[in-house]
Design an enzyme around this catalytic site. Structure first.
Site, mmCIF file in Angstrom:
data_model
loop_
_atom_site.group_PDB
_atom_site.id
_atom_site.type_symbol
_atom_site.label_atom_id
_atom_site.label_comp_id
_atom_site.label_asym_id
_atom_site.label_seq_id
_atom_site.Cartn_x
_atom_site.Cartn_y
_atom_site.Cartn_z
ATOM 1 N N ASP A 91 7.749 11.230 20.337
ATOM 2 C CA ASP A 91 6.743 12.098 20.979
ATOM 3 C C ASP A 91 7.297 13.489 21.256
ATOM 4 O O ASP A 91 6.882 14.153 22.209
ATOM 5 C CB ASP A 91 6.230 11.470 22.289
ATOM 6 C CG ASP A 91 5.790 10.034 22.099
ATOM 7 O OD1 ASP A 91 4.986 9.798 21.191
ATOM 8 O OD2 ASP A 91 6.260 9.150 22.851
ATOM 9 N N HIS B 265 0.890 11.012 15.354
ATOM 10 C CA HIS B 265 1.132 12.432 15.545
ATOM 11 C C HIS B 265 -0.180 13.170 15.329
ATOM 12 O O HIS B 265 -1.029 12.747 14.553
ATOM 13 C CB HIS B 265 2.240 12.959 14.626
ATOM 14 C CG HIS B 265 2.150 12.495 13.211
ATOM 15 N ND1 HIS B 265 2.583 11.255 12.808
ATOM 16 C CD2 HIS B 265 1.681 13.096 12.098
ATOM 17 C CE1 HIS B 265 2.388 11.113 11.511
ATOM 18 N NE2 HIS B 265 1.829 12.214 11.052
#
Length: 432
Positions: free
Chosen positions: A13, A41
């Site tokens: 992340d 993503h």
């Protein structure tokens, strides 16, 4: 000209999607080399958000070839669903812009079921790992156990039944032990034949394709899916993913030799986050942690789970710089720190009264470490949208320089918002 490997230097992340998209404009080919559809993503292009979890980021840009390498475990249903979702957003996926390694392992429904059953059982005993329950780990187990069904097997209906028998011998024994119904041979055969026509057009001998493209002079971008601290060997075991996530896997997971990798770019968030269980020395369970989570929109793309937030841990990133051979970093989400009066950076740990400069491998020791911090002055001005050093407050620049010094790697790119062009370029990784 060189090829570029993008790796996350923390627990994932870190903002890899935006950076990969930014770099993909300079690349000809974008390759996924590990993981599955367990790490999402988000790309923002001309105001449109694209949420990807299995397809390489380059697939949304015209004229780019996206490749799913042999190191990836592929859920065929997730692949088809993602292709269809992108079609609804005006992005057409064909064999002209997507190739899937014929020797990539498939994730089946029985993998997802086993993943969920194990997590449920572990939750009751307090030993939960915190997986996404998408079957990633069990699929890798079958790959290593030499009983996996691979993409190429969908094209050989004569030998497929025997391979299904082999995988069911293992899984049905596990299911009996867990007290759940066995899976029939026909169920798995139907599952595989139902996706074969949709998946097979994309299959290719990826190592050969990439080798030819490399020799032709193509620029290749290798896209990692998770952070280095989730690596099965170098991460915070057992709270890790089921594959190698460090840069070396780009070679093994694509079929290209290590000498072809080139520049190693470590994506590094200006603070630290983690999803799920596991050690997190700098975690903040106070209003500052809440501030980082809210301002940074720290919720998982795939699961929607809230991410744990904390101060930047230079000791951990320094370890990632070493295990990946990172050439330079892309520092992301600096703008989230805007407005904080003071900032802290972890430079090492205290363990049982002794000062250490790295996170130990032992699970017990990891739980006992206490972070050692240095404190820096924050800044009130906004860094959102900055595209040059001149746009940054002096204290923000000081923070960046301190990070560089502590981790032992320079900043190559600096991201100041989710928008692709809000990026300060220091060094172009694709340059010779």
């Amino acid at each position: 000209m060189t090829n570029v490997v993008v790796v996350g230097s923390q627990w994932g992340d870190e903002g890899k999607g935006k950076i990969v998209d930014w770099l993909s404009e300079r690349a000809d080919i974008v390759v996924r080399y590990q993981g599955g559809h367990n790490a999402g993503h988000t790309l923002v292009i001309d105001g449109t958000s694209y949420k990807l979890s299995l397809l390489p980021s380059g697939v949304v840009r015209p004229g780019k070839m996206a490749v799913i390498g042999n190191g990836v475990v592929v859920d065929p249903h997730a692949l088809i669903a993602e292709i269809e979702k992108l079609a609804g957003q005006g992005v057409t996926i064909t064999p002209d812009n997507l190739r899937v390694a014929d020797n990539a392992t498939l994730i089946l429904s029985l993998h997802r079921e086993l993943d969920a059953m194990r997590e449920d059982a572990a939750s009751n005993s307090g030993t939960k790992i915190g997986t996404t329950r998408r079957g990633i780990g069990p699929a890798y187990e079958d790959k290593v156990g030499r009983r996996a069904i691979r993409v190429m097997d969908l094209a050989d209906l004569d030998s497929l039944p025997g391979k299904v028998d082999r995988i069911l011998t293992h899984h049905n024994a596990l299911r009996r032990g867990l007290g759940v119904a066995e899976v029939s041979h026909q169920t798995i055969m139907d599952e595989l034949t139902s996706v074969a026509e949709r998946v097979l057009p994309f299959r290719d001998t990826v190592w050969l394709f990439l080798d030819k493209e490399r020799r032709r002079g193509a620029r290749i971008l290798f896209e990692g899916a998770q952070g280095s601290l989730l690596d099965i060997d170098h991460g915070t075991y057992p709270f890790v993913t089921s594959s190698n996530t460090v840069a070396g896997q780009a070679a093994a997971g694509s079929g290209m030799g290590p000498g072809s990798l080139g520049y190693i770019l470590g994506i590094t968030k200006a603070y630290t986050t983690r999803v799920g269980e596991g050690p997190f020395p700098t975690e903040l369970k106070d209003e500052i942690g809440e501030f980082l989570g809210q301002k940074g929109h720290e919720f998982g793309v795939v699961t929607g789970r809230k991410r744990r937030c904390g101060w930047f841990d230079a000791a951990l990133v320094r370890q990632s710089v070493a295990t990946n051979g990172i050439t330079g970093i892309a520092l992301t989400k600096l703008d989230v720190l805007d407005g904080l009066e003071e900032l802290k950076i972890c430079v090492g740990y205290m363990l049982d009264g002794e000062q250490i400069d790295h996170l130990p491998a032992s699970q017990g020791a990891q739980a006992r470490v206490e972070p050692i911090y240095i404190t820096l002055e924050g800044w009130k001005e906004s860094t959102v949208g900055a595209r040059s050093w001149a746009d940054l407050p002096a204290q923000a620049i000081k923070y960046v320089r301190q990070v560089e010094e502590l981790i032992g790697a320079p900043v190559a790119l600096l991201s100041t918002s989710p928008e692709r062009d809000d990026t300060i370029l220091v060094t172009d990784p694709f340059e010779d």
